[in-house]
Each structure stands twice: as structure tokens, then as C-alpha cells.
Design an enzyme around this catalytic site. Structure first.
Site, short mmCIF file in Angstrom:
data_model
loop_
_atom_site.label_atom_id
_atom_site.label_comp_id
_atom_site.label_asym_id
_atom_site.label_seq_id
_atom_site.Cartn_x
_atom_site.Cartn_y
_atom_site.Cartn_z
N HIS A 121 0.86 -1.19 0.00
CA HIS A 121 0.00 0.00 0.00
C HIS A 121 0.90 1.24 0.00
CE1 HIS A 121 -2.85 2.97 1.67
NE2 HIS A 121 -3.83 2.13 1.36
N ASP A 198 2.71 -4.31 8.22
CA ASP A 198 1.48 -3.57 7.98
C ASP A 198 0.34 -4.57 8.17
OD1 ASP A 198 -0.81 -2.44 6.93
OD2 ASP A 198 0.08 -1.82 5.04
N GLN A 201 -4.83 -5.25 6.90
CA GLN A 201 -5.75 -6.22 6.32
C GLN A 201 -5.69 -7.58 7.01
OE1 GLN A 201 -8.01 -5.38 4.16
NE2 GLN A 201 -7.24 -3.35 3.66
N LYS A 224 -11.22 -0.77 10.07
CA LYS A 224 -11.34 -1.96 9.22
C LYS A 224 -11.76 -3.20 10.02
CE LYS A 224 -7.75 -0.31 6.03
NZ LYS A 224 -8.56 0.02 4.86
N CYS A 361 -4.72 2.46 -3.79
CA CYS A 361 -3.49 2.96 -3.15
C CYS A 361 -2.35 1.98 -3.34
CB CYS A 361 -3.71 3.24 -1.67
SG CYS A 361 -4.85 4.60 -1.36
#
Length: 406
Positions: A121, A198, A201, A224, A361
């Protein structure tokens, strides 16, 4: 796991869009919020809205207890070793920027290497570009396999003794790829580098154990994972955080201020300058309670079943390209031949179906895919196979519409 009972907890799902029952398949962008989270925010603002840490009055004490209680919920959720390792931020992007500006700028020099991947991302690319420019470090990319996965052999070749930081997403927001973070952390550490993950997700969709992964940083966003917007988490190993300078300065994060020198509070508060995101953190705590009641393993299994089912159904439609590996997290990114993804998303919206279209992104990844943009359907705990059927039927209509028009 009773999906219909879970759906009842999400007020926003029970509405019509353009005269059709809403089918919300944009969960990788942001998830919907259950009534428990909405009520937790309502109770805070109605009943004990106050600043934290500073006051000794009843409301301040109650707010502080709820805010710090949320920190402990996060600690347990990711299995951090102590609350000192859990820092509240404005979200994943803020956390990655904090790591880049505080750790990266202070620890890298010319000749050092930062390693990321082509699937990242923008929030996990641009901060490292800036660090490389300002420190003289080299930014390197682990290449992707044809199916959009990372090979450990390629990682071994890319990560060298000159590498100081490896920063990789756990789950791709475009491909659904689930990266081998534990093994990548082992390679990074073998070469003397730290491992940044990261987790935007992954935290909403699977059980995460930062001690088992042995990552040095793990960052994610509340919005999220059924929580409020504007709040997230930066996990960092205690010994690293103790040696890092804060990225922001002001009230709350100080111990002593003189005219020319100041000292900082202990962890984790030295990284939380100013009035923190109190309501957001409390809402995130309520979201964690909700998710853990369902069970993260149940959530992961349900979403992967939906993704596999969607791919099976979509593969019967001629002219659809699906991107990413067969084994994936709960999303499907695709294109219809000769139809722009924005047009696909617009027609689906007419049918009451919300999907994402664009570069997500991830412009470098789009170029790797040789696509200017893609459409993406992403699933969560409240989505059903019936909704997947509705989505696939609408895709058929979309394809027929553009075929007949053009």
C-alpha cells in the site's frame, strides 16, 4: 457461527440502496460497525466524556479507566507482552509514518537498505521513500511470483547484511495474498534488520500473535475491524520503543519541561502527544470484544470460504480476469474485459452492491499487474453466499450491458 444473528448487530446493513437491498462488499476499505461499538461511543460521550490521565474527578477517572482498559484489550488481542508496547495512533498510515520518521531517520545512513515488496500500500511505500532520500539508504523490492506471492528464496536474496528495515504487509489489500511474515521476520533478524508489519488487512480477519511472528512493529487500524475511524495501533517491542524518540511533542507525553530541555513520560505514553483519541480507543475496545466473541478463527474461515465461492462463481463468466493467488484472504480483485472498473462499480451500485474500484493505493502493483485500475469485492463476517450470488448475477448483467451498448 450464525451469520444472520451477526447481521442483526449491524444497523447499516438493513437498508435499500437505489431500491435494492444493500450488499456491502467494500470491507477492505472500511468495515461496518455493530451496535455494541456504536453504543460504547454513545455511552462515553453521553455519560463520562472527559480528558484522561490529568484529572482526579470522577468522570476523568472513569474515562482513563476505559481508555487504558482498551489498551489492555489490544494487548491481549495481538498477544503483546505488556501494555507498554501498545501505542494508540490515528491509524495504520500514521503508525507507519511514526516508525519511518522516528526509527528510520535516526537509525539509517548511506549504504543501509530498506526492503519492501511490489504489493505494498502507498502508506508502506512513501514513508520509506522519504527515509531513503533523506538518509542516503537504498530502497529495495522483493520481486513477486507470477501469482502475486512472495518467494522466501527471493526474500533471502533481497535481504542482505546491509538491510536495516524490512516492511511488508501481512495481507495484500489487492491480491489477498497472505505473506509468510514469521519466516520473513526470521530472514530479517538473521541479517540484523528489524521487521515491520502492515497489519491493516490482517488484524480484522485472522488471529494475530506478535510474539509468535517475532515482528518488531505491527500496525493496524480500528475502522477496518468494526471499530471507529481515526484510531489505530502501533505495536513495538519494548526495547526498541525505549530507544526511539517521539514523533510528536506537546502535552501528555512529557515528564518534565524546563525552558530549554524536556524529558518524556514512560512507555507507551511518550508516543501519545496531546489529547488522545479517547472515544475511538474505547470503541476499538468494544470492537475487539465483539470480534473475540465470534472468534478470529471462525471469521478467517468464513471469509476464505466466501472468497473461494466467489472465485468459483466468477470463473464461469467469460472475459473476467481475477488477480492474485488461489489461497487468499477474503477478497477478490478483478477486471471485465474492455470495461473500466469504475464503470463496473457504477453499474453494481445501481444494483445496490458496494465494491471498490481504482488503484487501491497500490499504483506500483497496478503497473506490475499491467492494469490501470481494478475492481474489488471484499468480504467480512456479515457477508453471505446469497450476497455473493447477487454480486455474481449483477456482474453478468454488467457484462451484458456493456456488450450490448458497445
Amino acid at each position: 457461527m450464525d451469520i444472520q444473528e451477526i447481521r442483526k448487530q449491524f444497523p447499516i446493513l438493513h437498508q435499500q440502496v437505489n431500491g435494492k437491498q444493500l450488499v456491502y462488499l467494500d470491507n477492505a476499505a472500511t468495515s461496518q460497525k455493530p451496535i455494541q461499538v456504536i453504543e460504547a461511543l454513545d455511552q462515553y460521550y453521553k455519560g463520562y466524556n472527559s480528558n484522561v490521565h490529568r484529572g482526579v474527578h470522577t468522570l476523568g477517572t472513569k474515562a482513563t479507566d476505559a481508555y487504558e482498559g482498551a489498551r489492555e484489550k489490544v494487548r491481549k488481542f495481538i498477544n503483546a507482552s505488556s501494555i507498554e508496547e501498545v501505542v494508540f495512533t490515528r491509524g495504520t498510515t500514521t503508525a507507519l509514518n511514526m516508525i519511518a520518521s522516528s526509527y528510520g531517520m535516526d537509525n539509517l545512513t548511506e549504504g543501509d537498505e530498506i526492503v519492501i515488496s511490489h504489493m505494498e500500500h502507498h502508506a508502506n511505500i512513501i514513508p520509506w521513500q522519504q527515509v531513503a532520500k533523506k538518509t542516503g539508504a537504498t530502497l529495495k523490492y522483493i520481486p513477486l511470483q507470477p501469482d502475486g506471492t512472495i518467494s522466501l528464496a527471493d526474500a533471502e536474496q533481497t535481504i542482505t547484511p546491509s538491510t536495516k528495515i524490512v516492511s511488508i504487509m501481512y495481507v495484500s489489500n489487492v491480491l489477498g495474498t497472505i505473506n509468510p511474515i514469521k519466516e520473513l521476520a526470521q530472514i530479517a533478524h538473521k541479517n540484523g534488520a528489524i521487521m515491520v508489519v502492515d497489519g491493516a488487512q490482517s488484524a480484522p480477519h485472522m488471529k494475530v500473535d506478535v510474539q509468535d511472528l517475532d515482528c518488531d512493529f505491527y500496525v493496524f487500524s480500528s475502522h477496518k475491524m468494526c471499530g471507529p475511524t481515526g484510531v489505530g495501533v502501533m505495536y513495538g517491542k519494548k526495547d526498541i520503543l525505549e530507544n526511539m524518540e517521539p514523533a510528536e511533542f506537546g502535552g501528555e507525553m512529557i515528564d518534565f519541561v524546563d525552558l530549554y530541555e524536556s524529558t518524556w513520560k514512560e512507555l507507551p505514553w511518550k508516543f501519545e502527544a496531546g489529547t488522545p483519541i479517547i472515544g475511538g480507543a474505547i470503541g476499538l475496545g468494544a470492537a475487539i470484544d465483539f470480534l473475540e466473541q465470534i472468534g478470529m478463527d471462525n471469521i478467517e474461515r468464513h471469509e476464505q470460504e466466501l472468497a473461494q465461492y466467489a472465485m468459483e462463481r466468477m470463473s464461469t463468466i467469460e472475459g473476467i480476469t481475477i488477480y492474485g493467488p488461489k489461497h487468499r484472504a477474503g477478497l477478490v480483485t478483478f477486471n471485465i474485459d474492455d470495461v473500466h472498473p469504475h464503470d463496473v462499480a457504477t453499474v453494481l451500485d445501481v444494483e445496490g452492491i458496494a465494491v471498490r474500484a481504482g488503484h487501491h493505493c497500490a499504483q506500483p502493483l497496478m503497473r506490475w499487474l499491467k492494469a490501470s485500475a481494478t475492481a474489488r469485492a471484499s468480504f467480512y463476517i456479515y457477508n453471505t453466499k446469497d450476497e455473493v450470488d447477487t454480486f455474481v448475477e449483477a456482474l453478468v448483467k454488467t457484462k451484458e450491458y456493456f456488450t450490448n451498448v458497445f
